[in-house]
Scaffold this active site. Structure first.
Site, PDB file in Angstrom:
ATOM      1  CB  SER A  13      -0.960  -0.010   1.185  1.00 40.96           C
ATOM      2  OG  SER A  13      -0.248   0.077   2.404  1.00 40.96           O
ATOM      3  CE  LYS A  39       6.932  -5.936   5.282  1.00 33.76           C
ATOM      4  NZ  LYS A  39       8.256  -6.528   4.965  1.00 33.76           N
ATOM      5  CB  ALA A  50       8.343  10.266  -1.420  1.00 34.83           C
ATOM      6  N   GLY A  52      11.163  14.992  -1.970  1.00 35.71           N
ATOM      7  CA  GLY A  52      11.393  15.952  -3.055  1.00 35.71           C
ATOM      8  C   GLY A  52      10.192  16.170  -3.938  1.00 35.71           C
ATOM      9  N   GLY A  53       9.619  15.078  -4.465  1.00 35.12           N
ATOM     10  CA  GLY A  53       8.453  15.258  -5.316  1.00 35.12           C
ATOM     11  C   GLY A  53       8.294  14.203  -6.374  1.00 35.12           C
ATOM     12  CD  GLU A 120      14.003  16.239  -6.374  1.00 38.67           C
ATOM     13  OE1 GLU A 120      13.755  16.216  -5.177  1.00 38.67           O
ATOM     14  OE2 GLU A 120      13.662  15.330  -7.148  1.00 38.67           O
ATOM     15  CG  HIS A 238      19.430  10.311  -1.279  1.00 33.34           C
ATOM     16  ND1 HIS A 238      20.026  11.478  -0.846  1.00 33.34           N
ATOM     17  CD2 HIS A 238      18.327  10.695  -1.961  1.00 33.34           C
ATOM     18  CE1 HIS A 238      19.298  12.513  -1.261  1.00 33.34           C
ATOM     19  NE2 HIS A 238      18.261  12.067  -1.936  1.00 33.34           N
ATOM     20  NE  ARG A 286      18.983  10.939  -5.833  1.00 38.54           N
ATOM     21  CZ  ARG A 286      17.689  10.725  -5.640  1.00 38.54           C
ATOM     22  NH1 ARG A 286      17.233   9.509  -5.514  1.00 38.54           N
ATOM     23  NH2 ARG A 286      16.865  11.736  -5.571  1.00 38.54           N
ATOM     24  CG  HIS A 347      17.184   6.799  -1.714  1.00 35.88           C
ATOM     25  ND1 HIS A 347      16.385   7.220  -0.676  1.00 35.88           N
ATOM     26  CD2 HIS A 347      16.721   7.435  -2.839  1.00 35.88           C
ATOM     27  CE1 HIS A 347      15.481   8.083  -1.139  1.00 35.88           C
ATOM     28  NE2 HIS A 347      15.651   8.212  -2.447  1.00 35.88           N
ATOM     29  NE  ARG A 382      14.718   6.394  -7.848  1.00 43.11           N
ATOM     30  CZ  ARG A 382      14.347   7.397  -7.059  1.00 43.11           C
ATOM     31  NH1 ARG A 382      13.528   8.335  -7.507  1.00 43.11           N
ATOM     32  NH2 ARG A 382      14.794   7.465  -5.824  1.00 43.11           N
ATOM     33  CG  LEU A 388       6.995   9.139  -5.546  1.00 38.07           C
ATOM     34  CD1 LEU A 388       6.905  10.484  -4.841  1.00 38.07           C
ATOM     35  CD2 LEU A 388       6.121   8.116  -4.813  1.00 38.07           C
TER      36      LEU A 388
HETATM   37  P1  FAD Z   1       6.483   1.303  -1.218  1.00 34.56           P
HETATM   38  O1  FAD Z   1       6.009   2.689  -1.200  1.00 34.56           O
HETATM   39  O2  FAD Z   1       7.729   0.961  -0.618  1.00 34.56           O
HETATM   40  O3  FAD Z   1       5.311   0.378  -0.753  1.00 34.56           O
HETATM   41  C1  FAD Z   1       5.494  -1.006  -0.565  1.00 34.56           C
HETATM   42  C2  FAD Z   1       4.307  -1.538   0.206  1.00 34.56           C
HETATM   43  O4  FAD Z   1       4.322  -2.950   0.213  1.00 34.56           O
HETATM   44  C3  FAD Z   1       4.305  -1.133   1.672  1.00 34.56           C
HETATM   45  O5  FAD Z   1       2.994  -0.812   2.041  1.00 34.56           O
HETATM   46  C4  FAD Z   1       4.777  -2.396   2.396  1.00 34.56           C
HETATM   47  O6  FAD Z   1       4.333  -2.489   3.713  1.00 34.56           O
HETATM   48  C5  FAD Z   1       4.135  -3.453   1.522  1.00 34.56           C
HETATM   49  N1  FAD Z   1       4.753  -4.771   1.567  1.00 34.56           N
HETATM   50  C6  FAD Z   1       6.047  -5.092   1.367  1.00 34.56           C
HETATM   51  N2  FAD Z   1       6.200  -6.421   1.425  1.00 34.56           N
HETATM   52  C7  FAD Z   1       4.982  -6.958   1.666  1.00 34.56           C
HETATM   53  C8  FAD Z   1       4.502  -8.279   1.841  1.00 34.56           C
HETATM   54  N3  FAD Z   1       5.306  -9.339   1.784  1.00 34.56           N
HETATM   55  N4  FAD Z   1       3.178  -8.465   2.087  1.00 34.56           N
HETATM   56  C9  FAD Z   1       2.338  -7.394   2.180  1.00 34.56           C
HETATM   57  N5  FAD Z   1       2.748  -6.130   2.013  1.00 34.56           N
HETATM   58  C10 FAD Z   1       4.054  -5.913   1.755  1.00 34.56           C
HETATM   59  N6  FAD Z   1      10.880   8.910  -5.126  1.00 34.56           N
HETATM   60  C11 FAD Z   1      10.435   9.958  -5.856  1.00 34.56           C
HETATM   61  O7  FAD Z   1      10.057   9.781  -7.031  1.00 34.56           O
HETATM   62  N7  FAD Z   1      10.410  11.196  -5.291  1.00 34.56           N
HETATM   63  C12 FAD Z   1      10.801  11.442  -4.017  1.00 34.56           C
HETATM   64  O8  FAD Z   1      10.742  12.562  -3.554  1.00 34.56           O
HETATM   65  C13 FAD Z   1      11.272  10.357  -3.253  1.00 34.56           C
HETATM   66  N8  FAD Z   1      11.706  10.539  -1.973  1.00 34.56           N
HETATM   67  C14 FAD Z   1      12.016   9.448  -1.215  1.00 34.56           C
HETATM   68  C15 FAD Z   1      12.322   9.627   0.115  1.00 34.56           C
HETATM   69  C16 FAD Z   1      12.573   8.532   0.926  1.00 34.56           C
HETATM   70  C17 FAD Z   1      12.896   8.711   2.374  1.00 34.56           C
HETATM   71  C18 FAD Z   1      12.539   7.228   0.372  1.00 34.56           C
HETATM   72  C19 FAD Z   1      12.808   6.026   1.209  1.00 34.56           C
HETATM   73  C20 FAD Z   1      12.265   7.052  -0.984  1.00 34.56           C
HETATM   74  C21 FAD Z   1      11.994   8.159  -1.772  1.00 34.56           C
HETATM   75  N9  FAD Z   1      11.688   8.007  -3.117  1.00 34.56           N
HETATM   76  C22 FAD Z   1      11.274   9.075  -3.854  1.00 34.56           C
HETATM   77  C23 FAD Z   1      11.541   6.691  -3.703  1.00 34.56           C
HETATM   78  C24 FAD Z   1      10.037   6.353  -3.721  1.00 34.56           C
HETATM   79  O9  FAD Z   1       9.426   6.866  -2.572  1.00 34.56           O
HETATM   80  C25 FAD Z   1       9.784   4.873  -3.772  1.00 34.56           C
HETATM   81  O10 FAD Z   1      10.548   4.288  -4.769  1.00 34.56           O
HETATM   82  C26 FAD Z   1       8.333   4.623  -4.094  1.00 34.56           C
HETATM   83  O11 FAD Z   1       7.544   5.309  -3.171  1.00 34.56           O
HETATM   84  C27 FAD Z   1       8.023   3.153  -4.058  1.00 34.56           C
HETATM   85  O12 FAD Z   1       6.641   2.998  -4.061  1.00 34.56           O
HETATM   86  P2  FAD Z   1       6.016   1.545  -4.100  1.00 34.56           P
HETATM   87  O13 FAD Z   1       4.557   1.727  -4.013  1.00 34.56           O
HETATM   88  O14 FAD Z   1       6.576   0.805  -5.233  1.00 34.56           O
HETATM   89  O15 FAD Z   1       6.596   0.849  -2.798  1.00 34.56           O
HETATM   90  C1  SIN Z   2      14.846  13.384  -2.504  1.00 36.38           C
HETATM   91  O1  SIN Z   2      13.938  14.116  -2.137  1.00 36.38           O
HETATM   92  O2  SIN Z   2      16.046  13.673  -2.516  1.00 36.38           O
HETATM   93  C2  SIN Z   2      14.487  12.022  -2.950  1.00 36.38           C
HETATM   94  C3  SIN Z   2      14.007  12.113  -4.306  1.00 36.38           C
HETATM   95  C4  SIN Z   2      14.034  10.775  -4.946  1.00 36.38           C
HETATM   96  O3  SIN Z   2      14.491   9.791  -4.359  1.00 36.38           O
HETATM   97  O4  SIN Z   2      13.606  10.713  -6.103  1.00 36.38           O
END
Ligand code: FAD
Ligand code: SIN
Length: 532
Positions: A13, A39, A50, A52-53, A120, A238, A286, A347, A382, A388
């Protein structure tokens, strides 16, 4: 064991899982409904943090063009980003981001109500939408979680972890075994479309910006089920995570957008150093900034460098970065006055389950979207805020694809699946492992040997140590608790990263080998698939 059937099952989620569930429910009439399994509580994910955006090449920003965004993405991807995929995702961003806005995501606007865009690293122009200043992920997941909660066709199962995929004798995915940590029960979930949106693997490293749940579960489960896994050696570190003390392992991120707004990296003597490493200085890709900081820390024998944001106008700094300034303040740092101690941390996972932009994997009935997938967009490194974007575009495309698919559930469960289910209906004997201690050992091995700079010797050491940990851990399938399942999955993804890194005898993007410094003229993806 409890058994249930749904037309579609989404696992995870974060941005990808929430948006996929919502779009599928909005677009398709599902006779057996949709189940969203996650989970922890709904919305807890990397996405939530996340900062930055999110990239948007959208009509509200008329100076931008798909071709410019594609050019920036391909450049950052160090020859490995897929051009067609990149074009597709970039071109879809206008429709998808505007749909997010219509679904309640509150992107920041100026006083006239126009969307505001930020810059960025390695972007040639301001094209990044943000929310709450530096809380973009929270803006997205809060809005999507609220919409999911309201949707009567979506059944949400929290505190539940998918622990094995059910693959029938014709190699079609038919569902999953799910473990609930609170009740300590396993159950069978049967479906005709199983979507993995389980995020990345940051937790296999000692220092990471990722929250606890990022243990690579989806990639490990898909690998065990026989899916093709791609490019696992490309882990993005990162450059700037808050480095208060060596004990702070889940490190709070200091967004790249702070450098985008003008902050400078300085060493222990207060000297700027980035010009020695790149003419783009703080806004180099990066991987380049990460290696520059890593070198500087080695030269100075310090555990961190500093980010000086105090040169940015004070009012702007506090308004633009409320989360970052607040967290630093809690740690005794007033960012308008003092430089912030920063160091690199794991990261983002560029590799993952090989998938198309519509989430299709090498296994029928199994789909992967978001960070757990590898579509080829990110290549070897990346570009900021593209993740996102990939999450939401692929969720949108998958919903579209499924609207033309047959989602009927065949009633007959085959013998192969019955045997898989059987494993989980028997009670488990044997000792309980100290999974926290084991996880921490694995994280040390990965940080020390499979980190920012890699060598054959270090990778082989890691391989031997991880193989030993795998041998000592006697659980291949059923485990006693969530921590054991996560450790089992972390061992699998760690071994995939190491294998990919050993086989890639070149340096490219985030994969840097000091013993193979050259970048090969031919860029190739790496693929891993379990045999047998
Ligand atoms: P996630 O958002 O990681 O979601 C995974 C979900 O799966 C979670 O709900 C987890 O609990 C669930 N899950 C995992 N394993 C299981 C399982 N076995 N059973 C059930 N549920 C499970 N990217 C950008 O583009 N811009 C940003 O500004 C940016 N900033 C970031 C800042 C931080 C601190 C971090 C850590 C990352 C950032 N990123 C950013 C990267 C980006 O946030 C992620 O790559 C992206 O949000 C991943 O989304 P997702 O839905 O694929 O996975
Ligand atoms: C950040 O805000 O620096 C993270 C952005 C990203 O991981 O894309």
């Amino acid at each position: 064991m409890k058994y249930s059937e749904y037309s579609v099952v989404v696992i995870g989620s974060g941005a990808a899982g929430l948006y996929a569930a919502l779009k599928i429910s909005q677009q398709i009439k599902l006779p057996e409904g949709l189940l969203l399994i996650t989970k922890a509580e709904l919305g807890e994910s990397n996405s939530r943090y996340a900062q930055g955006g999110i990239v948007g090449v959208i009509h509200q920003n008329p100076d931008d063009k798909v071709s410019l965004h594609v050019e920036d993405t391909l450049k950052a991807g160090a020859g490995l980003s897929e051009e067609k995929t990149t074009e597709y995702i970039s071109a879809a961003s206008d429709e998808v981001l505007n749909d997010l806005i219509n679904n309640g995501v509150p992107f920041d606007r100026d006083t006239q109500g126009n969307l505001t865009f930020t810059l960025e690293a390695a972007h040639s122009m301001k094209r990044i939408l943000h929310s709450g200043g530096d809380a973009t992920g929270k803006g997205i997941t809060d809005a999507l979680s609220a919409a999911v909660r309201k949707d009567e066709n979506i059944h949400v199962m929290e505190n539940s972890m998918a622990v094995e995929l059910l693959i029938n004798s014709e190699k079609v995915c038919k569902g999953a075994i799910v473990y609930n940590e609170l009740t300590n029960e396993h159950e069978v979930v049967y479906t005709s479309a199983l979507i993995l949106a389980t995020g990345g693997v940051g937790q296999v490293y000692k220092y990471t910006t990722n929250p606890d749940g990022a243990t690579g579960d989806g990639i490990a489960l898909a690998y065990e089920a026989g899916a093709t896994i791609q490019d696992m050696e490309f882990i993005q570190f990162h450059p700037t995570a808050l480095a208060i003390s060596p004990d702070s392992k889940n490190r709070f991120l200091i967004s790249e957008a702070v450098r985008g707004e003008g902050a400078k990296l300085i060493n222990k003597n207060g000297e700027e150093f980035m010009s020695r490493y790149s003419d783009k200085r703080e806004l180099a890709p990066r991987d380049v900034v990460t290696r520059a900081i890593y070198s500087q820390m080695n030269i100075d024998h310090t555990p961190n460098v500093f980010l000086n944001a105090s040169i940015i106008d004070q009012t702007k700094l506090l308004k633009r970065f409320p989360t970052i300034s607040g967290r630093c303040k809690e740690n005794g740092i007033d960012i308008t006055q003092k430089p912030i101690p920063v160091a690199p941390a794991a990261h983002y996972t560029m590799g993952g389950i090989k998938a198309g932009v519509d989430g299709k994997t090498s296994i029928k009935g199994l789909y992967a979207i978001g960070e757990t997938a590898s579509t080829g967009l990110h290549g070897a490194n990346r570009l900021a805020s593209n993740s996102l974007l990939e999450c939401v575009v692929c969720a949108y495309e998958l919903a579209d694809y499924l609207s033309f698919s047959n989602l009927e559930i065949p009633k007959k469960i085959d013998e192969g699946i019955k045997k898989m289910i059987d494993v989980y209906s028997h009670s488990l004997s044997g000792k309980e492992y100290d999974y926290n201690e084991l996880k921490s050992r694995l994280k040390d091995i990965m940080w020390n040997n499979v980190g920012i700079i890699r060598t054959e010797e270090g990778l082989k050491t890691a391989q031997k140590e991880v193989e030993k940990l795998q041998k000592d851990f006697k659980r291949r399938r059923k485990c006693l608790n969530q921590g054991e399942y996560e450790y089992r999955n972390m061992l699998t993804v760690a071994s995939l990263i190491i294998k990919g890194a050993l086989e890639r005898k070149e340096s490219r993007g985030a994969h840097c080998r000091s013993d193979y410094k050259q970048t090969d003229s031919l860029a190739r993806h790496s693929e891993l698939c379990r045999v047998g």
